[in-house]
Design a protein around this motif. Sequence first.
Motif, short mmCIF file in Angstrom:
data_model
loop_
_atom_site.label_atom_id
_atom_site.label_comp_id
_atom_site.label_asym_id
_atom_site.label_seq_id
_atom_site.Cartn_x
_atom_site.Cartn_y
_atom_site.Cartn_z
N THR A 3 0.85 -1.18 0.00
CA THR A 3 0.00 0.00 0.00
C THR A 3 0.88 1.23 0.00
O THR A 3 2.01 1.21 0.46
N SER A 4 0.33 2.32 -0.51
CA SER A 4 1.10 3.54 -0.62
C SER A 4 0.86 4.45 0.59
O SER A 4 -0.10 4.26 1.35
N THR A 5 1.71 5.43 0.72
CA THR A 5 1.54 6.42 1.79
C THR A 5 0.20 7.13 1.64
O THR A 5 -0.48 7.38 2.64
N ALA A 6 -0.21 7.40 0.42
CA ALA A 6 -1.51 8.06 0.19
C ALA A 6 -2.66 7.16 0.67
O ALA A 6 -3.62 7.65 1.26
N GLN A 7 -2.55 5.86 0.43
CA GLN A 7 -3.59 4.93 0.91
C GLN A 7 -3.60 4.87 2.43
O GLN A 7 -4.66 4.82 3.05
N HIS A 8 -2.42 4.88 3.04
CA HIS A 8 -2.34 4.89 4.50
C HIS A 8 -2.99 6.16 5.06
O HIS A 8 -3.73 6.10 6.05
N LEU A 9 -2.69 7.29 4.44
CA LEU A 9 -3.25 8.56 4.89
C LEU A 9 -4.78 8.55 4.76
O LEU A 9 -5.48 8.99 5.68
N ALA A 10 -5.30 8.03 3.66
CA ALA A 10 -6.75 7.94 3.48
C ALA A 10 -7.38 7.03 4.54
O ALA A 10 -8.44 7.35 5.09
N ALA A 11 -6.74 5.91 4.83
CA ALA A 11 -7.26 5.01 5.86
C ALA A 11 -7.23 5.67 7.24
O ALA A 11 -8.17 5.52 8.03
N LEU A 12 -6.19 6.42 7.52
CA LEU A 12 -6.09 7.13 8.79
C LEU A 12 -7.16 8.21 8.90
O LEU A 12 -7.78 8.38 9.95
N ASP A 13 -7.40 8.93 7.81
CA ASP A 13 -8.46 9.94 7.80
C ASP A 13 -9.82 9.30 8.08
O ASP A 13 -10.62 9.84 8.85
N ALA A 14 -10.09 8.16 7.46
CA ALA A 14 -11.36 7.45 7.69
C ALA A 14 -11.45 6.99 9.15
O ALA A 14 -12.51 7.06 9.77
N LEU A 15 -10.34 6.53 9.69
CA LEU A 15 -10.31 6.07 11.07
C LEU A 15 -10.59 7.21 12.05
O LEU A 15 -11.32 7.04 13.02
N THR A 16 -10.02 8.38 11.80
CA THR A 16 -10.23 9.51 12.70
C THR A 16 -11.67 9.99 12.67
O THR A 16 -12.14 10.59 13.64
N ALA A 17 -12.38 9.73 11.58
CA ALA A 17 -13.78 10.14 11.47
C ALA A 17 -14.75 9.10 12.05
O ALA A 17 -15.92 9.41 12.27
N ARG A 18 -14.27 7.88 12.30
CA ARG A 18 -15.13 6.79 12.76
C ARG A 18 -15.57 7.03 14.21
O ARG A 18 -14.78 7.45 15.06
N VAL A 19 -16.82 6.75 14.49
CA VAL A 19 -17.39 6.87 15.83
C VAL A 19 -16.87 5.72 16.69
O VAL A 19 -16.72 4.59 16.21
N PHE A 20 -16.60 5.99 17.94
CA PHE A 20 -16.16 4.94 18.87
C PHE A 20 -17.37 4.15 19.35
O PHE A 20 -18.46 4.69 19.51
N PRO A 21 -17.17 2.85 19.63
CA PRO A 21 -18.25 2.06 20.21
C PRO A 21 -18.63 2.60 21.59
O PRO A 21 -17.81 3.23 22.26
N ASP A 22 -19.85 2.31 22.02
CA ASP A 22 -20.23 2.74 23.37
C ASP A 22 -19.61 1.79 24.39
O ASP A 22 -18.92 0.83 24.05
N HIS A 23 -19.88 2.05 25.65
CA HIS A 23 -19.21 1.32 26.74
C HIS A 23 -19.54 -0.17 26.79
O HIS A 23 -18.81 -0.94 27.40
N SER A 24 -20.62 -0.59 26.16
CA SER A 24 -20.98 -2.01 26.20
C SER A 24 -20.44 -2.78 25.00
O SER A 24 -20.55 -4.00 24.95
N GLU A 25 -19.84 -2.09 24.04
CA GLU A 25 -19.37 -2.74 22.82
C GLU A 25 -17.85 -2.85 22.80
O GLU A 25 -17.15 -1.96 23.26
N TYR A 26 -17.38 -3.95 22.23
CA TYR A 26 -15.97 -4.13 22.01
C TYR A 26 -15.81 -5.00 20.78
O TYR A 26 -16.48 -6.02 20.67
N CYS A 27 -14.96 -4.62 19.85
CA CYS A 27 -14.75 -5.39 18.63
C CYS A 27 -13.25 -5.62 18.46
O CYS A 27 -12.49 -4.68 18.33
#
Length: 149
Positions: A3-27
């Motif tokens: 994977t490229s640095t650009a792909q890593h950056l895009a994945a990181l951007d998506a991760l930073t926008a993702r909502v965290f699970p609530d206190h009862s959830e764990y994945c």
Amino acid sequence: MRTSTAQHLAALDALTARVFPDHSEYCRSALRDSGPGHHVVPLATSEDFWEDDGTRRLIVEDRYEAERDALAVLLDIRWGAPRILGLRDVLERGMSGEDVPEPWATLSCHVPDLYLWRAGERWIGLGVAQWDKELPFQLVAVVTTVDPP
């Protein structure tokens, strides 16, 4: 497939926008580790080293550290120079009985050092992980609201 640095950056951007699970959830799976206040995702995973004399392992480790460093340059532009967080001490503290919160407890088991930035309420981290010398390296991204120990 690399994977490229650009792909890593895009994945990181998506991760930073993702909502965290609530206190009862764990994945927890091979693709991500998410719980209340954190996400840990491998951006890239190498081959394993079961039949290696150690030479290929060193080359791959250098490559993964170079990928982390290249991505860190782009993140430096956004958030400034990273804090380098050594996690070996965190591992020792956890093994001595201290209650270390996630994601720090698990990360300390396989990521020796984490490049860490503060962006608003979240910490964003990059590290090179390996659970054991025969197992693959991973370039991991961390997004958390849990302060480092």
